[in-house]
Design a protein around this motif. Structure first.
Motif, mmCIF file in Angstrom:
data_model
loop_
_atom_site.group_PDB
_atom_site.id
_atom_site.type_symbol
_atom_site.label_atom_id
_atom_site.label_comp_id
_atom_site.label_asym_id
_atom_site.label_seq_id
_atom_site.Cartn_x
_atom_site.Cartn_y
_atom_site.Cartn_z
ATOM 1 N N PRO A 1 0.815 -1.128 -0.074
ATOM 2 C CA PRO A 1 -0.005 -0.196 0.021
ATOM 3 C C PRO A 1 0.919 1.173 0.092
ATOM 4 C CG PRO A 1 -0.924 -1.554 1.568
ATOM 5 C CD PRO A 1 0.449 -1.995 1.150
ATOM 6 N N PRO A 2 0.270 2.349 -0.480
ATOM 7 C CA PRO A 2 1.172 3.617 -0.742
ATOM 8 C C PRO A 2 1.688 3.963 0.579
ATOM 9 C CG PRO A 2 -1.198 3.949 -1.266
ATOM 10 C CD PRO A 2 -1.139 2.653 -1.175
ATOM 11 N N ASP A 3 0.874 3.873 1.761
ATOM 12 C CA ASP A 3 1.634 4.472 3.105
ATOM 13 C C ASP A 3 2.583 3.407 3.695
ATOM 14 O OD1 ASP A 3 -0.176 2.143 3.609
ATOM 15 O OD2 ASP A 3 -1.273 3.437 5.301
ATOM 16 N N VAL A 4 3.212 2.441 3.101
ATOM 17 C CA VAL A 4 4.134 1.553 3.831
ATOM 18 C C VAL A 4 5.442 2.135 3.094
ATOM 19 C CG1 VAL A 4 5.359 -0.663 3.429
ATOM 20 C CG2 VAL A 4 2.689 -0.457 3.791
ATOM 21 N N ARG A 5 6.374 2.466 4.103
ATOM 22 C CA ARG A 5 7.619 3.091 3.750
ATOM 23 C C ARG A 5 8.619 2.300 4.267
ATOM 24 N NH1 ARG A 5 7.434 9.103 6.259
ATOM 25 N NH2 ARG A 5 9.219 9.391 5.305
ATOM 26 N N LEU A 6 9.700 2.262 3.729
ATOM 27 C CA LEU A 6 10.986 1.502 4.150
ATOM 28 C C LEU A 6 11.850 2.431 5.166
ATOM 29 C CD1 LEU A 6 12.188 0.477 0.518
ATOM 30 C CD2 LEU A 6 10.547 -0.933 2.216
ATOM 31 N N LEU A 7 12.394 1.712 6.186
ATOM 32 C CA LEU A 7 12.993 2.472 7.331
ATOM 33 C C LEU A 7 14.061 3.286 6.707
ATOM 34 C CD1 LEU A 7 13.379 2.987 10.157
ATOM 35 C CD2 LEU A 7 14.759 0.926 10.278
ATOM 36 N N PRO A 8 15.014 2.773 5.855
ATOM 37 C CA PRO A 8 16.071 3.900 5.376
ATOM 38 C C PRO A 8 15.599 4.975 4.689
ATOM 39 C CG PRO A 8 16.152 1.649 4.319
ATOM 40 C CD PRO A 8 15.347 1.562 5.392
ATOM 41 N N GLU A 9 14.546 4.818 4.034
ATOM 42 C CA GLU A 9 14.154 6.165 3.411
ATOM 43 C C GLU A 9 13.578 7.081 4.510
ATOM 44 O OE1 GLU A 9 10.447 8.564 2.666
ATOM 45 O OE2 GLU A 9 10.138 6.203 2.563
ATOM 46 N N ILE A 10 13.056 6.688 5.604
ATOM 47 C CA ILE A 10 12.423 7.735 6.519
ATOM 48 C C ILE A 10 13.931 8.274 7.188
ATOM 49 C CG2 ILE A 10 11.179 7.970 8.656
ATOM 50 C CD1 ILE A 10 9.521 5.290 7.712
ATOM 51 N N MET A 11 14.788 7.242 7.790
ATOM 52 C CA MET A 11 16.023 7.729 8.234
ATOM 53 C C MET A 11 16.888 8.703 7.269
ATOM 54 S SD MET A 11 16.020 6.156 11.098
ATOM 55 C CE MET A 11 17.459 6.281 11.826
ATOM 56 N N ARG A 12 16.626 8.417 5.908
ATOM 57 C CA ARG A 12 17.492 9.641 5.051
ATOM 58 C C ARG A 12 16.642 10.957 4.975
ATOM 59 N NH1 ARG A 12 19.263 8.880 -1.257
ATOM 60 N NH2 ARG A 12 20.807 10.545 -1.309
ATOM 61 N N ALA A 13 15.324 10.798 5.065
ATOM 62 C CA ALA A 13 14.640 11.993 5.027
ATOM 63 C C ALA A 13 14.933 12.812 6.334
ATOM 64 C CB ALA A 13 13.084 11.825 4.924
#
Length: 546
Positions: free
Chosen positions: A84-96
């Motif tokens: 689903p579109p609201d699922v995010r990968l942890l490293p992407e969140i950390m990078r942001a």
């Protein structure tokens, strides 16, 4: 707030067969793991940590997303799901959030990994390559030393693979603590001893990474996490939704911030790692994450984070099956949706491995005994159950009294209350999170990729005013990026790289867009949505002042 660094050190295919788990996990006293034992003394050892699936890619998808595979569609081994579109990968969140994010180098997250998720995803990826000494880092290292394939190398190759294991630290096959469901023979004793030698080799690698943190003077502000993806690469462990398929080592250390020498018996999922890292870093945990943070404020352990842990088995290679399991502090309940299928269902790759082949030979030997009018005696009842041509529709095991799960209590009147309680827990979990494993895989694939074609990510809307670039996503769940590097051809990935979803490097360095950015040179922008084809590059030309 100075954010902590984070280093994940993961391995393949092991249970808690580390010296620090002696007395906690059967046979752990056999292990020689001085570096991991030291890490456990400096941190928190979780004694009841469980994978979401007993095989690599589904288990890793849960860890990187903080979501149950059955909820987001990543439950079938080696597929390309579209979460689903609201699922995010942890490293992407950390990078942001400003972290320098690296992965060295294995992925296998059940998705085609957008190249923008990590700053570097390659065999050279390392925190030492971060832009400044003050930049916080999230560095992932995935060792292959303990993968099941390494158990069966020829003698010379195995000696090379365990070159750092001293003779005094070699594990003797005669002392191998075989569980009762394994034949007591040379094949299994040798495999178990080799498995333990590989763990000792992996322990040496872990010690080297920790030493590098010390050399760089960053260990004191670094959260070090050690985990395995699922259970050991032998029958009745990896690929089985039992204790040996799902029970994992999990150690978390952060000097002076987390408890030291603590052994936590509370139930945890390895899936809980994603929200735990965000919480410890002082970052918001997305609502879509289904795991729970294992630590609260000031690094305090959260008591009883999970009343139950859950897991499942689905398609593995060409072996199509479905089971679901729930574990409380004492019992494991397993529901097999296809009891007419064997648990050790034929699968081309593992069936060629010596331990699998040994079980097949014993089953054949018993058939020959029957042909001669003899009672089968090549295996015990516990061993015979491994290769049985069917399995119970329900299984219930008292893990405290029967850690090897040899006595199925599902039909025992004395345990009816336990059976009904865990049935209800599993039903409630499925009702709350859904179970996409109940949908034929071909239907899911058509939903995700109509006609076999990946949907395209819409290019971002671009605005450039007074040298400030603004981007807006037009596809839900989109990641946006920009780079000053000119377009280049990406290297053609190998079949294996495609299977594990490694991004194809094109020699460009992509910046993750998190808000308006000043630009003074020509750049290119792009959009990615997990499971979709990325958008085309959009060139942005900066006007020359007149």
């Amino acid at each position: 707030m100075r954010r902590p660094n984070i280093v994940w050190i993961s391995t393949h295919d092991i249970n808690p067969d580390l010296g620090c788990y002696a007395g906690v996990w059967p046979g752990a006293e056999y292990a020689r793991t001085p570096n991991l034992d030291a890490l456990a003394r400096r941190g928190v050892r979780f004694d009841n940590a469980f994978a979401a699936a007993p095989i690599c890619a589904p288990a890793r998808s849960a860890i990187i997303t903080g979501c149950f595979p059955t909820s987001i569609g990543t439950m079938h081994m080696r597929s390309k799901a579209v979460p689903p579109p609201d699922v995010r990968l942890l490293p992407e969140i950390m990078r942001a959030a400003g972290y320098y994010c690296t992965n060295n180098w294995f992925t296998d997250f059940q998705v085609d990994l957008p190249e923008i998720v990590f700053d570097d995803c390659s065999p050279e990826a390392h925190w030492r390559n971060r832009p400044t000494a003050e930049t916080p880092f999230f560095a992932m290292f995935h060792g292959m030393a303990t993968h099941e394939s390494q158990l069966y190398l020829d003698d010379d190759a195995f000696a090379a693979a365990t070159a750092h294991v001293a003779e005094a630290d070699r594990h003797l096959p005669a002392d191998a603590p075989l569980p009762p469901y394994y034949p007591d023979d040379e094949v299994f004793r040798t495999a178990w001893a080799r498995y333990s030698d590989l763990i000792t080799e992996m322990d040496h690698w872990v010690g080297g990474l920790v030493a590098e943190l010390e050399e760089d003077g960053v260990l004191e502000n670094t959260i070090v996490v050690f985990w395995s993806d699922h259970g050991k690469g032998m029958p009745r462990a990896k690929r089985w939704p039992n204790e040996a398929g799902l029970r994992e080592p999990l150690i978390v250390s952060w000097p002076d911030r987390l408890p030291t020498g603590a052994g936590v018996t509370d139930l945890v999922h390895t899936m809980d790692l994603a929200p735990t890292m965000l919480a410890l870093a002082g970052l918001e945990v997305p609502e879509a994450m289904q795991g729970v943070a294992l630590f609260g404020g000031e690094g305090a352990l959260r008591p009883q984070p999970n009343e139950f842990t859950f897991g499942g088995r689905d398609r593995q290679g060409e072996a199509d099956d479905r089971s679901r399991t729930v574990r409380d502090p004492r019992f494991r309940y397993i529901r097999n949706y296809f009891p007419d299928k064997p648990a050790m269902i034929h699968t081309e790759y593992p069936d060629r491995l010596p331990t699998w082949a040994a079980f097949r030979r014993l089953a054949s030997d018993e058939c020959q005994q029957r042909a001669r009018g003899e009672l089968p005696s090549a295996m015990t009842a516990a061993q015979r159950a491994v290769v049985a041509q069917s399995k119970p529709s329900e299984e219930l095991y008292d893990i405290l009294a029967d850690p090897h799960e040899t006595v199925n209590l599902a039909a025992e009147p004395a345990h009816l209350d336990d059976l009904e309680r865990l049935r209800a827990a599993l039903d409630s979990w499925i009702l709350e999170y859904g179970d996409l494993g109940a949908i034929p895989e071909s239907d899911l694939e058509e939903r995700w990729r109509p006609g076999g074609r990946r949907p395209a990510t819409e290019p971002p809307e671009v605005a450039l005013e007074a040298g400030v670039l603004s981007l807006r996503a037009t596809t839900p769940g989109t990641l946006l990026g920009w780079t000053p590097d000119e377009p280049a051809s990406a290297a053609e990935p190998s079949s294996f790289q495609s299977e594990i979803g490694l991004p194809a490097p094109d020699g460009r360095s992509w910046n993750l867009y998190t808000g308006p950015v000043a630009v003074g040179q020509p750049i290119w922008v792009k959009a990615w949505r997990i499971g979709f084809a990325p958008s085309d590059d959009i060139p942005v030309r900066v006007p020359v002042p007149v």
